[in-house]
Design an enzyme around this catalytic site. Sequence first.
Site, mmCIF file in Angstrom:
data_model
loop_
_atom_site.group_PDB
_atom_site.id
_atom_site.type_symbol
_atom_site.label_atom_id
_atom_site.label_comp_id
_atom_site.label_asym_id
_atom_site.label_seq_id
_atom_site.Cartn_x
_atom_site.Cartn_y
_atom_site.Cartn_z
ATOM 1 N N LYS A 83 1.374 -1.163 0.005
ATOM 2 C CA LYS A 83 0.233 0.196 0.010
ATOM 3 C C LYS A 83 0.790 1.125 -0.132
ATOM 4 C CE LYS A 83 -3.751 1.772 2.856
ATOM 5 N NZ LYS A 83 -4.869 1.593 4.083
ATOM 6 N N SER A 158 -9.622 1.313 3.309
ATOM 7 C CA SER A 158 -9.068 2.511 2.040
ATOM 8 C C SER A 158 -7.720 1.338 1.788
ATOM 9 C CB SER A 158 -8.020 3.623 3.381
ATOM 10 O OG SER A 158 -7.352 2.802 3.748
ATOM 11 N N SER A 182 -9.820 -1.192 7.248
ATOM 12 C CA SER A 182 -9.093 -0.993 5.926
ATOM 13 C C SER A 182 -8.002 -1.834 5.264
ATOM 14 C CB SER A 182 -8.479 0.429 5.982
ATOM 15 O OG SER A 182 -8.737 1.146 5.639
HETATM 16 N N1 GLN Z 1 -12.894 3.852 6.720
HETATM 17 C C1 GLN Z 1 -12.458 4.080 8.471
HETATM 18 C C2 GLN Z 1 -12.097 5.304 8.271
HETATM 19 O O1 GLN Z 1 -12.591 5.579 6.927
HETATM 20 C C3 GLN Z 1 -11.119 3.290 8.524
HETATM 21 C C4 GLN Z 1 -10.433 3.622 7.553
HETATM 22 C C5 GLN Z 1 -8.977 2.677 8.102
HETATM 23 O O2 GLN Z 1 -9.058 1.720 8.538
HETATM 24 N N2 GLN Z 1 -7.568 2.938 7.344
HETATM 25 O O3 GLN Z 1 -11.654 6.226 9.074
#
Ligand code: GLN
Length: 497
Positions: A83, A158, A182
């Site tokens: 990532k 994400s 994420s």
């Molecule tokens: N979707 C969650 C957020 O927007 C989690 C994001 C993540 O785990 N990086 O914060």
Amino acid sequence: MMNGSDPVTLTVREASAGLEHGDFSSTELCRAFLDRAALTEPKVRALLSLDPEDVLRQASASDARRKAGRALGPLDGVPVTLKDNIAVKDAPCTCASKILKGFVSPYDSFVARRLKDAGCVLLGRANMDEFAMGSSCENSACQKTANPWGLDRVPGGSSGGSAAAVASGITCAALGSDTGGSIRQPASFCGVVGLKPTYGRVSRNGLVAFASSLDQIGPMTKSVYDAALLFDLIAGHDDGDTTSLPGDSGGCAADLAAFEEKGAGLKGVRIGLPKEYFELDGISGEVRAVCEQAKETLRSLGAEFTEVSLPHTKYAMACYYIIATAEASSNLARFDGIRYGYRSPEAADINSVYFRSRGEGFGPEVKRRIMLGTYVLSSGYYDAYYLRAQKVRTLLRRDFEKAYESCDLIFTPVSPVTAFRFGEKADPLQMYLSDIFTIALNLSGDCGISVPAGIAAESGMPSGIQFMAPALQEKRLFRAARAFECARPQKEFRASL
Ligand code: GLN
């Protein structure tokens, strides 16, 4: 050139065996993935950058080592995709943000170093929501990534680029980061396995911080065994991360192999079903159906289900969005137009360097989070919001401790819905709600895994199930997930691109 092995479905375990037996070289393997990427990437766009020459250079170095009898280990020559918030020396690291456009990392993250020391080929940089804030990759400032199972749908987020890279078959495996789901949610949306390790188990050194008390790096793979292999590789103490735990993974892959030899049953394993989770209105019928079928499969393996209660669940979302934004507002203060990346060309004095660079460099969701986080930390509101949220976090943690008195694992959906269409969740609050089953685990610091469970009936999209376990019980997770993976009725399924 691959002697009959299809690189698309090739797992880390199979790639490692193929390289070991001389069925193919790392160069042949990586070339097959690059060819595949040339075909699929124009449609999927999982990667923000890919340097084929660099990939082939790494592969040929691996081949030379192996030829000389100096392979660095079983994974020498196996490609893994990272990532774009995980630093690799001399590679771009943009977090899919305009503010880090063109930024090249001067050092390796702990996990990148571990992968390199094992001889892995680092293949590409995966797209993500900007600074990991989001659940669909639509917050990427660079590009939209499509779900390989349905190109009009999001891959989740994400770590959506990592999930889509694995699912579209352009790499063996990937690493993502999980702050509130994420890794697990995009894994579920794309039909791959995703592990959120125990907080502190994998070093965050070199991971661009979003919310430091919640962030954790983990593997995204085509099989449960692969997730264990990669977890073994990246887990372990690091002096460069003050929250890193002592010890290592304890050999999860070896444990899994022994478990398989004994038949991979779940006799006597007590699985808790949190009643507050299944009572939620928003769970789609098709996700419920996948969960019901999964429960049947787990029962047939000998698992026993018991209802548990996580009474503070209804506060988890609010608690997460206070703590995560508070930490983000502090962590992202370093992007000031001076030390890193983008500086507004319009800036004329010190204040306008800050204001303009940040104003032009950050996307709308990141700004929203910084403002929210700054607000909850400001004097007068600190006690009412931030301090309260910390107290609620303790209550949530206690909920889990109590639940684990009567069960070994907890079973839940990963997401209330399968992969949605682009633009479908334009309201940020709707997007936040899709994390309802994943965020509590980050607040508790325990570990969890998302495992593909089948294709949902209506959308035709994959859906995963989640197992959660107490801190440092990754072996327990892997065993349950592997047993399920072997027994699930719909064994082979993959995206057709
Ligand atoms: N979707 C969650 C957020 O927007 C989690 C994001 C993540 O785990 N990086 O914060």
